[in-house]
Design a protein around this motif. Sequence first.
Motif, mmCIF file in Angstrom:
data_model
loop_
_atom_site.group_PDB
_atom_site.id
_atom_site.type_symbol
_atom_site.label_atom_id
_atom_site.label_comp_id
_atom_site.label_asym_id
_atom_site.label_seq_id
_atom_site.Cartn_x
_atom_site.Cartn_y
_atom_site.Cartn_z
ATOM 1 N N ARG A 5 146.110 9.681 -76.295
ATOM 2 C CA ARG A 5 147.231 9.118 -77.026
ATOM 3 C C ARG A 5 148.398 10.087 -77.175
ATOM 4 O O ARG A 5 149.552 9.704 -77.090
ATOM 5 N N ASP A 6 148.120 11.348 -77.484
ATOM 6 C CA ASP A 6 149.199 12.280 -77.813
ATOM 7 C C ASP A 6 149.276 13.401 -76.786
ATOM 8 O O ASP A 6 148.260 13.908 -76.312
ATOM 9 N N ARG A 7 150.501 13.801 -76.495
ATOM 10 C CA ARG A 7 150.772 14.943 -75.621
ATOM 11 C C ARG A 7 149.943 14.879 -74.347
ATOM 12 O O ARG A 7 149.196 15.806 -74.005
ATOM 13 N N LEU A 8 150.066 13.773 -73.648
ATOM 14 C CA LEU A 8 149.321 13.562 -72.405
ATOM 15 C C LEU A 8 149.724 14.590 -71.358
ATOM 16 O O LEU A 8 150.908 14.787 -71.077
ATOM 17 N N ARG A 9 148.769 15.247 -70.778
ATOM 18 C CA ARG A 9 149.009 16.153 -69.656
ATOM 19 C C ARG A 9 148.550 15.435 -68.394
ATOM 20 O O ARG A 9 147.389 15.044 -68.285
ATOM 21 N N LEU A 10 149.449 15.268 -67.459
ATOM 22 C CA LEU A 10 149.161 14.525 -66.234
ATOM 23 C C LEU A 10 149.297 15.435 -65.028
ATOM 24 O O LEU A 10 150.317 16.120 -64.857
ATOM 25 N N LEU A 11 148.280 15.461 -64.200
ATOM 26 C CA LEU A 11 148.341 16.107 -62.897
ATOM 27 C C LEU A 11 148.118 15.026 -61.839
ATOM 28 O O LEU A 11 147.237 14.179 -61.989
ATOM 29 N N TYR A 12 148.916 15.058 -60.796
ATOM 30 C CA TYR A 12 148.729 14.094 -59.709
ATOM 31 C C TYR A 12 148.827 14.823 -58.373
ATOM 32 O O TYR A 12 149.607 15.759 -58.199
ATOM 33 N N LEU A 13 147.992 14.391 -57.444
ATOM 34 C CA LEU A 13 147.972 15.019 -56.132
ATOM 35 C C LEU A 13 149.294 14.767 -55.415
ATOM 36 O O LEU A 13 149.890 13.692 -55.542
ATOM 37 N N ARG A 14 149.750 15.737 -54.673
ATOM 38 C CA ARG A 14 151.023 15.637 -53.962
ATOM 39 C C ARG A 14 151.095 14.384 -53.101
ATOM 40 O O ARG A 14 152.158 13.766 -52.977
ATOM 41 N N GLU A 15 150.008 13.960 -52.516
ATOM 42 C CA GLU A 15 149.995 12.827 -51.599
ATOM 43 C C GLU A 15 149.853 11.488 -52.321
ATOM 44 O O GLU A 15 149.511 10.471 -51.709
ATOM 45 N N SER A 16 150.127 11.448 -53.604
ATOM 46 C CA SER A 16 149.982 10.214 -54.379
ATOM 47 C C SER A 16 151.117 9.241 -54.098
ATOM 48 O O SER A 16 152.252 9.639 -53.816
#
Length: 721
Positions: A5-16
């Motif tokens: 809910r709070d302060r979401l940290r998102l990592l996504y692969l470069r090829e997304s």
Amino acid sequence: MVPWRDRLRLLYLRESHTSVVGLRNVARSRGGCSRGVTFEEVEEGHAFDSDGAAASGGLFAYPGQCNLSGARYPIDLAGRIKRRYGDKWLVLLDAAALVPTTRLDLDDKGHDSDGPDFIVMSFYKVFGAPTGLGALFVKKAVVGDLDEKIYFGGGTVAAIAYDSEWQRYRDSISMRYEDGTPNYQAILSLEHAMNAFERNFGSLHSVSRHVQAISEYAYKRLVRLVHTNGRPMVRLYVESNGGQAIRQGKQGGTFAFNVMDARGQWVGYVELERLASLRGIALRVGGHCNPGCKQRWLEMDASDAQRIFDKGHVCWDDHDIVDGRPVGMVRISFGAMSSVQDVDSFVQFLQEYFANYTAKRDCAATATMDNRPSLVSPSITPNDWQAVGELTAMAIYPIKSCHSISITAGNSSSWPLAAAGFAFDRAWMLVRQSDHSPMTQKKYPEMAKILPRVDLARQALVVRHATNPDCGELVVPFYSLNTVPVDRVRVCGDVVTIDRSSSDEVSRWLSNVLGVSCYLAFDKSLLSPNPPLSHPPSPPPESHALDAKSGDSGDADKGDAAESRLCTRRKQANSLHSFANDGQYLLVNEASARQVADWVHEACPDGIDGSGKPLPNLGPLQYRPNIVVRGRRPFEEFNWEVIEIGSERFRVMGPCRRCQIMCNDQHTGIGSREPYLTLAKRCRLDGKVVFGLHLKHLPSSDRRYRASGAHLRLGDIVTVL
């Protein structure tokens, strides 16, 4: 629906895919942050160990298969992350590009807790139908981590009060988050799709083996394509040793690539796609909604993307080469119905049109390919004055992309010039009611049968249909009071304000004959009998010219997305100078048109093209010019820089880039493959199919554009300066 809910940290692969990258805005709205990471960073742990990410946790999203390059990533990646960092990190697997040709099996990837927390897929990509239907799989253990629902619609609440902010959501996660009525009809069709898939192709395991074999065969054929000088024809964007990667399941049945000419220069993907479509080959070109993969293989960074955008390029336009570098790629994909013959046909197509081809070649050189004799006269120096022919025909197109009015000796031997081009040329256009987008023959070939006429006596545009006399005539006065401004129309990539006829009769007549709801738009300044325009519009600043010598023609028909360049020009001028895409005038040389007709008839002696359709009339007016001249030799016009027609002087702005619209018979609207395919072999410049010249009028400094002013007359002598 977003975890944490709070302060979401998102990592996504470069090829997304872009739809995954778009989650970064959700993270920011929750006060969190996001970052794209490489697969190497994920495997080595650097992606999670930086900035305290490992301790705080978040959401990691990655594709099972890159939708652009076809590279595959381990399904057990979620388990590796969880075993190393615990349950603080949730994992989203985008399986949309993977599951159409691969069985997604989570059973052998360890315990259930090690699998992805979320899996998304598209049924459309598996079966081809129904569109807009997908699936989201959510692990039960993480349902409590989902954010509090904000918007709610019908069917998602168990109880609600209208006069108090009180409601209780349904317990089922699917019921709670799926607002509104589900698409039952599409869902019911899934059973038929699954049964048909199994009946025709057997198991998905069989499809996977088939696609793997086809992909390996295609890879071997593509990497062996070379010009006679040994240079490669194709740059494949795959990891090293692609054949081994395919056999090991690390590369799927999708390949991204670009074509290179015999000198190692890039060939634009737009022309390749147009040629392929005329040969019955379906390709996808552009950025493919995958910015990270595109930037990786094209060696671009964010500053490059911003710089190219500032030059006028947008995702959907036709600018494929900017500053000598491609801005997108070609993609081919294989599935259950693909065959070795499909691969062979595509490779043969590449060899036929691009083997030993040199992109930096003008029509003169192209005409001498394969030891054919040169058809072009020597270059003429600017100091020479040389009469090269005469003006034999003129045409205007009052309604953009509809039929022409020919200026002939039978009706009028002269026509006035205005600041935007010939008077009344493309002063009106048809706009689709549903989305306020301009209509062209590319999508609506029936527009070729709309016959407009400028009636100066009645001060009106008169329109009739070529094959349906029962429609009667539509009369639209120049200065009708029944007009309303429209500020939502997108012309050449720019949203502009124009006027439209508010008459129901006008819209009804046009909508009935074309079978699509539309209205007539116009620019009032182009309908004035004496427009006070003493100066023609200025060309765009040099910094905005993406392709100054090979622009699209004055009609959107010749390339719908010359759009961004003209969009820049219109913003600079802050006004609309006719609805032409580029260039005040388009000139065609009769001798060149005759030569192309000879080439086409040589290839199609029975008058039928390769698709079994009749050839269009291959006279000069087929190319939708404004000015037709009788030159001495075919293609000599490509040596011209400044010409005089009668007493009026014009500067050559560059050759006209063409598209398939010139293959539509301008009397019947029936499409063909010719003359585009022939021109693609004989007349390309910088990789673009070109024919005809764009001209800009250079008026005398003491002359104004008025009814008694500048005219062109049939029979005027054409002189090269």
